[in-house]
Enzyme design. Structure first.
Site, short mmCIF file in Angstrom:
data_model
loop_
_atom_site.label_atom_id
_atom_site.label_comp_id
_atom_site.label_asym_id
_atom_site.label_seq_id
_atom_site.Cartn_x
_atom_site.Cartn_y
_atom_site.Cartn_z
CB VAL A 40 -12.64 62.82 132.00
CG1 VAL A 40 -12.96 63.00 133.48
CG2 VAL A 40 -12.91 64.11 131.23
CE LYS A 42 -15.92 51.95 137.83
NZ LYS A 42 -15.30 52.22 136.52
CG ASP A 63 -17.77 49.03 137.21
OD1 ASP A 63 -17.04 48.84 136.22
OD2 ASP A 63 -18.42 50.06 137.39
CB SER A 85 -9.32 50.72 133.19
OG SER A 85 -9.32 51.62 134.28
NE ARG A 86 -11.75 57.11 130.28
CZ ARG A 86 -12.73 57.75 129.66
NH1 ARG A 86 -13.03 58.98 130.01
NH2 ARG A 86 -13.40 57.19 128.69
CB THR A 141 -12.26 49.42 136.62
OG1 THR A 141 -13.64 49.37 136.30
CG2 THR A 141 -11.75 50.81 136.31
CD GLU A 152 -15.49 61.15 135.61
OE1 GLU A 152 -15.22 61.86 136.59
OE2 GLU A 152 -16.28 61.49 134.71
CB ALA A 172 -16.79 52.78 125.88
#
Length: 339
Positions: free
Chosen positions: A275, A187, A240, A250-251, A244, A277, A136
């Site tokens: 969040v 992923k 992806d 990348s969280r 990531t 995921e 993002a």
């Protein structure tokens, strides 16, 4: 110019909205929270996107009626909210509106991907999933990004391509909805596992191996569910996965780093502040693999670390001490069986 509603005022929803508005579309962002939508309307700043300027023309609202008259609705809510948002949407959206989803994950308990969820809750609308290497923070700043638009309705996939594609945002189309969805969902598990490697300061070698064997596991489950092998070598698969596993945007990776450093799981989730995921998807993917008898050793070890308190160092040891295998064993076995 197209009229677009983005459902979800999180980082990716706002970033996509900014990108679409910047390139000549009319965009409204919906939030379930009146307070959040008013704050964004006033401040023109998304907290987690400090370097992204929100155009003055872009609107924020908590009224789902904003989808009326839209050419495209983009669902960008956390995975746990996808079905409930689809149900709300069904009451107000018009049948000619294309519904797309950028949420990545699998539905708890049903193990369904979000294309299946959309098709169940919105049977009168064409549904499209969007996935690929697309942080993002970079999409919102106009950094060149390439993703996949996948649908069982080729016209709908092409229409989304036409609406959103611009000089900074390139879109390919695919009919492999299952493969694109599974690549985007799974992923995150490999990314948090890569983060654990970084938290343990193991170096580059194990992370490279984890990513490579990780995409093998993702493809194994994806093909078992009906996806195409080649999809996992594309943008929504290895593309992806790379972005990531390697970026601090990348969280999931940041969460894994904390776990690898010894931070308890619940505290690590709190410290990330968004969040994660991959955490919930690990449990779902583990259960699904068990149900389908699909071998996923990395997912299994991630599950035991996150949900059973296993020491990450023991998980690495167990992965490294698995029985000897041929790297192309699955292909070799398929050829052997066909003779």
């Amino acid at each position: 110019m197209a009229k677009i509603a983005v459902l979800g005022a999180g980082t990716f929803g706002v970033a996509l909205a900014v990108m679409a508005q910047t390139w000549g579309n009319e965009v409204t962002v919906w939030s379930h929270s009146q307070e959040e939508s008013q704050e964004l309307q006033t401040t023109r700043c998304q907290t987690n996107l400090p370097n992204v300027k929100i155009p003055d023309e872009m609107e924020f609202t908590a009224d789902l009626a904003c989808v009326k008259g839209c050419d495209l609705v983009i669902i960008a809510v956390p995975s746990f909210a996808v079905r409930s948002v689809c149900r709300q949407l069904a009451a107000v959206v018009e049948p000619q509106t294309i519904i797309s989803c950028v949420s990545k994950g699998l539905e708890k308990d049903t193990y369904k991907d979000f294309a299946a969820v959309m098709e169940e809750e919105l049977p009168h609308n064409a549904c499209v999933v969007l996935s690929g290497p697309s942080h993002a923070e970079e999409v919102g700043r106009g950094v060149p990004t390439t993703i996949v638009s996948a649908s069982r309705d080729r016209h709908a996939a092409e229409r989304v391509q036409d609406i959103l594609m611009n000089p900074t945002f390139r879109i390919y189309i695919s009919d492999d909805v299952v493969g694109v969805e599974l690549g985007g969902a799974l992923k995150n598990i490999i990314a948090l596992s890569a983060g654990i490697c970084d938290g343990l300061t193991l170096g580059d070698n194990p992370k490279a191996a984890l990513m490579t064997r990780g995409i093998t596991e993702i493809a194994r489950l994806g093909v078992a569910l009906g996806g195409k092998q080649e999809t996992f070598a594309g943008l929504s698969g290895i593309g992806d996965l790379i972005v990531t596993c390697t970026s601090m945007h990348s969280r999931n990776r940041r969460f894994g780093i904390l776990v690898g450093q010894g931070v308890p799981t619940e505290e690590a989730l709190k410290q990330v502040g968004m969040v994660v995921e991959g955490y919930s998807c690990t449990k779902i993917a583990y259960e699904l693999a068990q149900k389908l008898h699909v071998e996923m050793p990395i997912v299994t070890q991630a599950y035991e670390v996150l949900y059973q308190g296993k020491n990450p160092k023991d998980a690495i040891r167990d992965l490294m001490s698995r029985p000897k295998r041929d790297e192309s064993e699955e292909i070799w076995l398929d050829e052997k069986e066909s003779k």
